[in-house]
Design an enzyme around this catalytic site. Structure first.
Site, PDB file in Angstrom:
ATOM      1  N   GLU A  25     -40.612  41.429  69.134  1.00 38.98           N
ATOM      2  CA  GLU A  25     -40.470  40.415  70.174  1.00 38.98           C
ATOM      3  C   GLU A  25     -40.523  39.000  69.592  1.00 38.98           C
ATOM      4  OE1 GLU A  25     -39.440  41.248  72.973  1.00 38.98           O
ATOM      5  OE2 GLU A  25     -39.791  43.398  72.773  1.00 38.98           O
ATOM      6  N   HIS A  28     -37.220  37.821  68.686  1.00 35.54           N
ATOM      7  CA  HIS A  28     -36.480  37.180  69.777  1.00 35.54           C
ATOM      8  C   HIS A  28     -37.047  35.790  70.079  1.00 35.54           C
ATOM      9  CE1 HIS A  28     -34.289  40.815  70.622  1.00 35.54           C
ATOM     10  NE2 HIS A  28     -35.358  41.483  71.015  1.00 35.54           N
TER      11      HIS A  28
END
Length: 432
Positions: A25, A28
């Site tokens: 994550e 991202h």
């Protein structure tokens, strides 16, 4: 003591997978922040929030169910044509898309203009969405490089370790040869343990994998093998290989007809560097892609075997719970010395990261690959429009693919439940 060691290894593995997901994550989050996309949440886990803290406009936290994570970026879906939140269509699919736009619009303010995800250039969207799986690829590479460079990997050599006396199909359990069993080509031509294989039908051999492919492709045709024995090269009598059922190289649970020689290699632990690891990852990628393509079918068979009480396929898919149990089994087995346990444990961690990366590249929403495919299609449409002298076709409306996202997401969730139950009730054991 074994129970404590098992739990420590299993829970430690599970924790590192959660760290890998958190880093996914971050893959991202960081480019989204760099490209000034408004990010409102970064969480590991799902469900109720256990802890969170705001830093600027982003809430960072941990949720109760440690089976994933997410980064919430504002403006994932462009407005409907004409800028309306709802189009005139009343179809269920259009309603799903419009409802998603309406829910997202509640978090958009005039100050967010230019910071919405859908407004960013295609190349930035690609970097943001590919950042997660690329992070897992990087983790897999670093883990495998550590194992390969520091300890080495057991690899088959071209030196013969065993010569099988008779032909037994792969589907049959191991058994003693009988007089009725045909002799293997290896035994017939006189191969011996300790021989080093030099060539097969005139092809110079560089690796055991190359030899295996040549034998399989030879089917039941004549084979001439040259070996190095006692310092001299010896050409053995030409003998046809046997066409029989052997394990499929892509799906070991199935058998295929292929050539069979009847010889086993010596395994040697070999260290290597980045190039070696990249080659290994390429081979693992090919096998993983085949596994992903068969994933729905394999999950179905796992569920069916569980319901019917059939023996579970040892080469079938497992959940993160199953992988963690396997990590625990590695820690307590007496079939490996301590160094082998550590290396095998980390090899499993690296392979899971590689699989997570490849799975996320599947071009279907809600996976990262679905957003990547949408960005690529948007870029392609604009290139084609320019070539044809037409105007900008605008943004690709990924909201229209939400029905697909719901189906795929539902299937992934259901598969996870099936595999977790199977891993708890009938786990796959690497060590007998």
């Amino acid at each position: 003591m074994d129970v404590v060691l098992f739990l420590a290894a299993a829970l430690g593995f599970f924790a590192l997978i959660m760290v890998s997901i958190a880093l996914h994550e971050i893959g991202h989050l960081v480019p989204a922040k760099l490209f000034d996309v408004k990010v409102t949440q970064y969480f590991t886990g799902f469900g109720p929030t256990l802890w969170s803290r705001w830093r600027g406009e982003t809430e960072y936290g941990v949720k109760a169910v440690p089976l994933g994570g997410f980064v919430r970026m504002v403006g994932m879906f462009p407005p409907a044509r004409g800028g309306q939140l709802r189009a005139s269509s009343s179809g269920i699919f259009q309603s799903l898309a419009d409802d998603a736009r309406a829910a997202e619009h509640e978090h958009i303010t005039p100050a967010d203009e230019g910071r919405l995800f859908y407004q960013k250039p295609v190349w930035q969207k690609l970097i943001i969405m590919a950042g997660g799986p690329v992070m897992n690829l990087l983790l897999a590479f670093l883990i495998l490089l550590g194992v390969t460079g520091l300890y080495g990997i057991l690899r088959p050599q071209l030196t013969v370790a065993t010569v099988e006396e008779c032909v037994v199909a792969a589907a049959e359990p191991p058994r003693t040869c009988t007089e009725a069993d045909p002799r293997t080509p290896a035994a017939t031509m006189g191969l011996r343990p300790g021989d080093t294989l030099v060539s097969f039908n005139g092809v110079a051999l560089q690796s055991w994998e190359q030899l295996s492919a040549l034998i399989r492709a030879n089917r039941d045709q004549p084979a001439t093998v040259v070996v190095r024995r006692d310092g001299a090269e010896v050409t053995l009598p030409t003998t046809p290989t046997v066409l029989t059922g052997v394990a499929d190289q892509w799906n070991p649970s199935e058998t295929v007809e292929a050539g069979f020689l009847g010889v086993g290699p010596v395994y040697q632990r070999v260290t290597g560097g980045p190039v070696t690891v990249l080659r290994d990852m390429a081979d693992m990628t090919a096998r993983s892609v085949h596994a992903i393509a068969r994933f729905p079918v394999n999950v179905y068979h796992t569920a069916a075997d569980l319901v019917l009480g059939n023996e579970r396929d040892p080469n079938g898919p497992i959940s993160i719970v199953g992988a963690s149990r396997t990590a625990g089994d590695i820690a307590i087995t007496d079939q490996l010395v301590t160094a082998e346990k550590v290396s095998t444990w980390f090899l499993l961690l690296g392979s899971v990261n590689l699989f997570v990366a490849l799975f996320n590249f599947v071009p279907l929403l809600p996976l990262d690959g679905g957003h990547i495919a949408g960005a690529l299609w948007e870029g392609l449409r604009r290139v084609l429009a320019r070539l044809r002298g037409r105007g900008d076709p605008g943004f690709v409306d990924t909201a229209r693919l939400l029905p697909v996202a719901y189906v795929v997401g539902g299937f992934i969730a259901l598969s996870g439940v099936v595999l977790i139950i199977a891993d708890l009730i009938d786990p796959i054991r690497l060590f007998g």
